[in-house]
Design a protein around this motif. Structure first.
Motif, PDB file in Angstrom:
ATOM      1  N   SER A  31       0.818  -1.222   0.000  1.00 46.30           N
ATOM      2  CA  SER A  31       0.000   0.000   0.000  1.00 46.30           C
ATOM      3  C   SER A  31       0.850   1.270   0.000  1.00 46.30           C
ATOM      4  CB  SER A  31      -0.906  -0.002   1.236  1.00 46.30           C
ATOM      5  OG  SER A  31      -0.103  -0.056   2.399  1.00 46.30           O
ATOM      6  N   LEU A  32       2.155   1.089   0.045  1.00 45.74           N
ATOM      7  CA  LEU A  32       3.041   2.238   0.244  1.00 45.74           C
ATOM      8  C   LEU A  32       3.924   2.401  -0.995  1.00 45.74           C
ATOM      9  CD1 LEU A  32       3.734   3.915   2.880  1.00 45.74           C
ATOM     10  CD2 LEU A  32       5.628   2.324   3.180  1.00 45.74           C
ATOM     11  N   SER A  33       4.014   3.623  -1.512  1.00 43.86           N
ATOM     12  CA  SER A  33       4.899   3.838  -2.658  1.00 43.86           C
ATOM     13  C   SER A  33       6.343   3.938  -2.173  1.00 43.86           C
ATOM     14  CB  SER A  33       4.518   5.120  -3.394  1.00 43.86           C
ATOM     15  OG  SER A  33       4.959   6.248  -2.650  1.00 43.86           O
ATOM     16  N   LEU A  34       7.250   3.738  -3.096  1.00 40.80           N
ATOM     17  CA  LEU A  34       8.674   3.885  -2.750  1.00 40.80           C
ATOM     18  C   LEU A  34       8.968   5.282  -2.235  1.00 40.80           C
ATOM     19  CD1 LEU A  34      10.708   2.068  -5.536  1.00 40.80           C
ATOM     20  CD2 LEU A  34      10.833   1.698  -3.067  1.00 40.80           C
ATOM     21  N   ASP A  35       8.365   6.284  -2.869  1.00 40.49           N
ATOM     22  CA  ASP A  35       8.614   7.663  -2.429  1.00 40.49           C
ATOM     23  C   ASP A  35       8.112   7.890  -1.005  1.00 40.49           C
ATOM     24  OD1 ASP A  35       9.832   8.284  -4.788  1.00 40.49           O
ATOM     25  OD2 ASP A  35       8.104   9.336  -5.655  1.00 40.49           O
ATOM     26  N   GLU A  36       6.928   7.333  -0.724  1.00 37.08           N
ATOM     27  CA  GLU A  36       6.392   7.486   0.631  1.00 37.08           C
ATOM     28  C   GLU A  36       7.314   6.818   1.652  1.00 37.08           C
ATOM     29  OE1 GLU A  36       1.559   7.573   0.147  1.00 37.08           O
ATOM     30  OE2 GLU A  36       2.612   5.730  -0.429  1.00 37.08           O
ATOM     31  N   LEU A  37       7.795   5.632   1.328  1.00 38.40           N
ATOM     32  CA  LEU A  37       8.678   4.913   2.246  1.00 38.40           C
ATOM     33  C   LEU A  37       9.983   5.686   2.453  1.00 38.40           C
ATOM     34  CD1 LEU A  37       9.114   2.351   3.943  1.00 38.40           C
ATOM     35  CD2 LEU A  37      10.182   1.317   1.933  1.00 38.40           C
ATOM     36  N   GLN A  38      10.528   6.193   1.357  1.00 35.53           N
ATOM     37  CA  GLN A  38      11.774   6.955   1.460  1.00 35.53           C
ATOM     38  C   GLN A  38      11.582   8.193   2.335  1.00 35.53           C
ATOM     39  OE1 GLN A  38      15.233   6.462   0.014  1.00 35.53           O
ATOM     40  NE2 GLN A  38      15.173   7.719   1.864  1.00 35.53           N
ATOM     41  N   ALA A  39      10.408   8.836   2.216  1.00 30.28           N
ATOM     42  CA  ALA A  39      10.155  10.052   2.997  1.00 30.28           C
ATOM     43  C   ALA A  39      10.117   9.767   4.499  1.00 30.28           C
ATOM     44  CB  ALA A  39       8.845  10.694   2.545  1.00 30.28           C
ATOM     45  N   LEU A  40       9.814   8.521   4.859  1.00 28.62           N
ATOM     46  CA  LEU A  40       9.739   8.149   6.275  1.00 28.62           C
ATOM     47  C   LEU A  40      11.047   7.541   6.779  1.00 28.62           C
ATOM     48  CD1 LEU A  40       6.171   6.543   6.149  1.00 28.62           C
ATOM     49  CD2 LEU A  40       6.796   8.717   7.235  1.00 28.62           C
ATOM     50  N   THR A  41      12.074   7.542   5.924  1.00 30.95           N
ATOM     51  CA  THR A  41      13.348   6.904   6.246  1.00 30.95           C
ATOM     52  C   THR A  41      14.437   7.979   6.235  1.00 30.95           C
ATOM     53  OG1 THR A  41      12.527   4.934   5.112  1.00 30.95           O
ATOM     54  CG2 THR A  41      14.891   5.008   5.587  1.00 30.95           C
ATOM     55  N   GLY A  42      15.298   7.946   7.251  1.00 26.17           N
ATOM     56  CA  GLY A  42      16.249   9.037   7.432  1.00 26.17           C
ATOM     57  C   GLY A  42      17.536   8.919   6.639  1.00 26.17           C
ATOM     58  N   ALA A  43      17.658   7.891   5.810  1.00 25.50           N
ATOM     59  CA  ALA A  43      18.830   7.760   4.944  1.00 25.50           C
ATOM     60  C   ALA A  43      18.358   7.108   3.647  1.00 25.50           C
ATOM     61  CB  ALA A  43      19.910   6.903   5.606  1.00 25.50           C
ATOM     62  N   GLU A  44      19.189   7.184   2.640  1.00 22.58           N
ATOM     63  CA  GLU A  44      18.755   6.699   1.332  1.00 22.58           C
ATOM     64  C   GLU A  44      18.538   5.192   1.334  1.00 22.58           C
ATOM     65  OE1 GLU A  44      20.161   6.578  -3.353  1.00 22.58           O
ATOM     66  OE2 GLU A  44      21.490   7.468  -1.851  1.00 22.58           O
ATOM     67  N   LEU A  45      17.422   4.765   0.729  1.00 25.83           N
ATOM     68  CA  LEU A  45      17.145   3.337   0.557  1.00 25.83           C
ATOM     69  C   LEU A  45      17.652   2.917  -0.814  1.00 25.83           C
ATOM     70  CD1 LEU A  45      13.430   3.220   1.770  1.00 25.83           C
ATOM     71  CD2 LEU A  45      15.365   2.087   2.881  1.00 25.83           C
ATOM     72  N   LEU A  46      18.541   1.951  -0.853  1.00 24.50           N
ATOM     73  CA  LEU A  46      18.939   1.386  -2.142  1.00 24.50           C
ATOM     74  C   LEU A  46      17.850   0.424  -2.580  1.00 24.50           C
ATOM     75  CD1 LEU A  46      22.742   0.559  -1.972  1.00 24.50           C
ATOM     76  CD2 LEU A  46      21.605   2.659  -2.706  1.00 24.50           C
ATOM     77  N   VAL A  47      17.506   0.478  -3.838  1.00 27.83           N
ATOM     78  CA  VAL A  47      16.442  -0.377  -4.380  1.00 27.83           C
ATOM     79  C   VAL A  47      17.067  -1.245  -5.462  1.00 27.83           C
ATOM     80  CG1 VAL A  47      14.172  -0.425  -5.451  1.00 27.83           C
ATOM     81  CG2 VAL A  47      14.767   1.426  -3.873  1.00 27.83           C
ATOM     82  N   PRO A  48      17.399  -2.480  -5.109  1.00 29.17           N
ATOM     83  CA  PRO A  48      18.204  -3.299  -6.019  1.00 29.17           C
ATOM     84  C   PRO A  48      17.382  -4.032  -7.070  1.00 29.17           C
ATOM     85  CG  PRO A  48      17.863  -4.465  -3.966  1.00 29.17           C
ATOM     86  CD  PRO A  48      17.131  -3.159  -3.839  1.00 29.17           C
ATOM     87  N   GLY A  49      16.325  -3.430  -7.574  1.00 26.05           N
ATOM     88  CA  GLY A  49      15.479  -4.106  -8.552  1.00 26.05           C
ATOM     89  C   GLY A  49      14.051  -4.158  -8.031  1.00 26.05           C
TER      90      GLY A  49
END
Lengths: 223, 243
Positions: free
Chosen positions: A195-213
């Motif tokens: 239910s959560l977009s990558l952008d939404e998840l990143q906004a709630l995370t204090g450092a960059e999330l690597l997305v390996p695919g």
């Protein structure tokens, strides 16, 4: 308000990754819930640092034996094939790398794998217990936590602001929103709530999330 | 060899002001309550011992056992890993008022420091606490590419330990997870005083099952029906206990 996993659901997800025949230490409090969701068919032996291997559930009220307790000083029961040992042996199991998995709570986890989970600062009485030993204790040190604090701030950060429990010790994080590995000093996203977009998840995370695919959905039953 | 004495009061009679006293137990499990209470009785009668440094995993719970010892004003400094409990008010109030000193030690490091003290190892290196506030000022060295913190042994003048069975030589068994720090503290103290639920004849404990060999024990007293801290606290007990 974004949907998120309950604590029971986070514990369930973490339990799925504990392999058969593993020796496991669960931190006191929230991590103790992981034991309830052990997938059937796997034999897992729980260690409590005050000196028991292979303990089980709490006894019925009135049936407590106060010499048979866990690290949280709650009464537990013994399973067939349990063992008692003194504290030096217990922490030899911990530091000596004999445990397969430790699952701990967190105030903050940094992308470097640093963990802060023992002190919220200089106020009050400091207490550490076995937290600093356990982070060096297992082949895999996983954290279970809400993705953000009660007031919505990220708990997954670039650098911890609270006093550290250990440096570069956490290998995987199960949050209320995602499953994230720590590799090479970076957060690597493995699963996220659909239910959560990558952008939404990143906004709630204090450092960059690597997305390996493509990222797997984090699917957990209602509990 | 007969190391038994008649009662807890006799067992603790030699503990002097300013001594370092290790007290076994993890929370209530293994807490030698009767020995602690005998020490409090002596203090109330004579004003001694006082100014003690106490080594225990915790800082007491409620108003019995270790908490009562602290509440009586006999403890100058506590060396422990987790000075919190269901009811930590006694220690917390004194600590926040600056009236008791705290040396906070990670639990596994505390255990290993005590073991080292008993084993004649003055220092050792551990991964625990590296990079944290609790490693401040301690030497760090790398082994096989990883950093480790140097920690020093911990020894005591006296240990107070609860055992299950003892024989007159001081050979001990423990009960369940009440074992915790007992075997380590017995090794690390110059004078180890044990309260055992049962004192049996020499030979009655199978040598294969002895956990603490008698060489580490100086004094044994039988306390056949020991109090359990958790049970006392659930009854809101305070020392001195009502009959």
């Amino acid at each position: 308000m974004t949907a998120k996993l309950t604590n029971n659901q986070i514990a369930w997800r973490a339990a799925q990754d504990i392999p058969d025949r593993a020796y496991v230490n669960l931190g006191i409090g929230f991590p103790e819930k992981v034991a309830q969701y052990q997938p059937p068919g796997r034999e897992v032996i729980f260690h409590t640092e005050n000196g028991i291997l292979n303990f089980g559930e709490s006894p019925a009220p009135g049936q407590e034996d106060w010499d048979v307790i866990n690290a949280g000083k709650k009464a537990v029961t013994l399973k067939p094939g349990s063992a008692f040992f003194h504290h030096a042996d217990s922490f030899a199991m911990v530091r000596g790398g004999h445990l397969d998995v430790a699952i701990l709570g967190a105030y903050e986890v940094a992308e470097t794998g640093d963990l802060a989970n023992w002190s919220t600062g200089p106020k009050g009485v400091p207490a550490v217990g076995g937290a600093m030993d356990l982070v060096h204790g297992a082949k895999r040190v996983a954290v279970i936590t809400d993705h953000v604090t009660r007031d919505g701030k990220p708990k997954l950060v670039q650098r911890c602001s609270l006093p550290l429990t250990g440096v570069a010790c956490v290998t995987r994080i199960y949050t209320s929103l995602a499953v994230i590995d720590i590799e090479g000093g970076r957060f690597v996203l493995r699963e996220r709530l659909p239910s959560l977009s990558l952008d939404e998840l990143q906004a709630l995370t204090g450092a960059e999330l690597l997305v390996p695919g493509p990222i797997a959905d984090l699917i957990v039953p209602e509990l | 060899m007969d190391k038994t004495v008649a009662d807890p009061a006799t067992a603790v009679a030699g503990i002097d002001d300013g001594m370092t006293v290790m007290i076994g137990g993890f929370g209530g499990a293994g807490s030698p309550i009767e020995l602690i209470h005998a020490l409090i009785d002596r203090y109330r009668a004579t004003g001694h011992p006082t100014g003690l440094t106490v080594v225990n995993n915790n800082a007491g719970n409620g108003h019995v056992g270790l908490a009562a010892l602290i509440e009586a004003g006999m403890v100058r400094k506590l060396i422990c890993s987790f000075p919190r409990s269901a009811d930590p008010v006694v220690f917390t109030d004194l600590y926040l008022a600056g009236k008791i000193e705290l040396e906070l030690v990670p639990q596994g490091t505390l255990a290993e420091r005590i073991r080292a003290g008993g084993a004649g190892i003055p220092a050792f290196y551990t991964p625990t606490s590296y990079g944290t506030d609790l490693a401040e000022g301690k030497p760090v060295a790398e082994f096989e590419g990883r950093p480790y913190v140097q920690e020093r042994w911990l020894k005591a003048d006296v240990a107070l330990v609860k055992a299950e069975q003892a024989d007159p030589h001081g050979n001990l068994t423990y009960r369940a997870a009440a074992r915790n720090f007992g075997p380590l503290m017995c090794m690390a103290a110059a004078n180890t005083i044990v309260q055992a639920r049962q004192v049996v004849a020499a030979g009655a404990i199978d040598p294969e099952t002895v956990v603490t060999p008698g060489i580490f024990v100086q004094t044994v007293v039988e306390v056949s029906d020991p109090h359990q801290e958790e049970v006392l606290n659930r009854a809101d007990a305070a020392y001195p206990l009502e009959a």
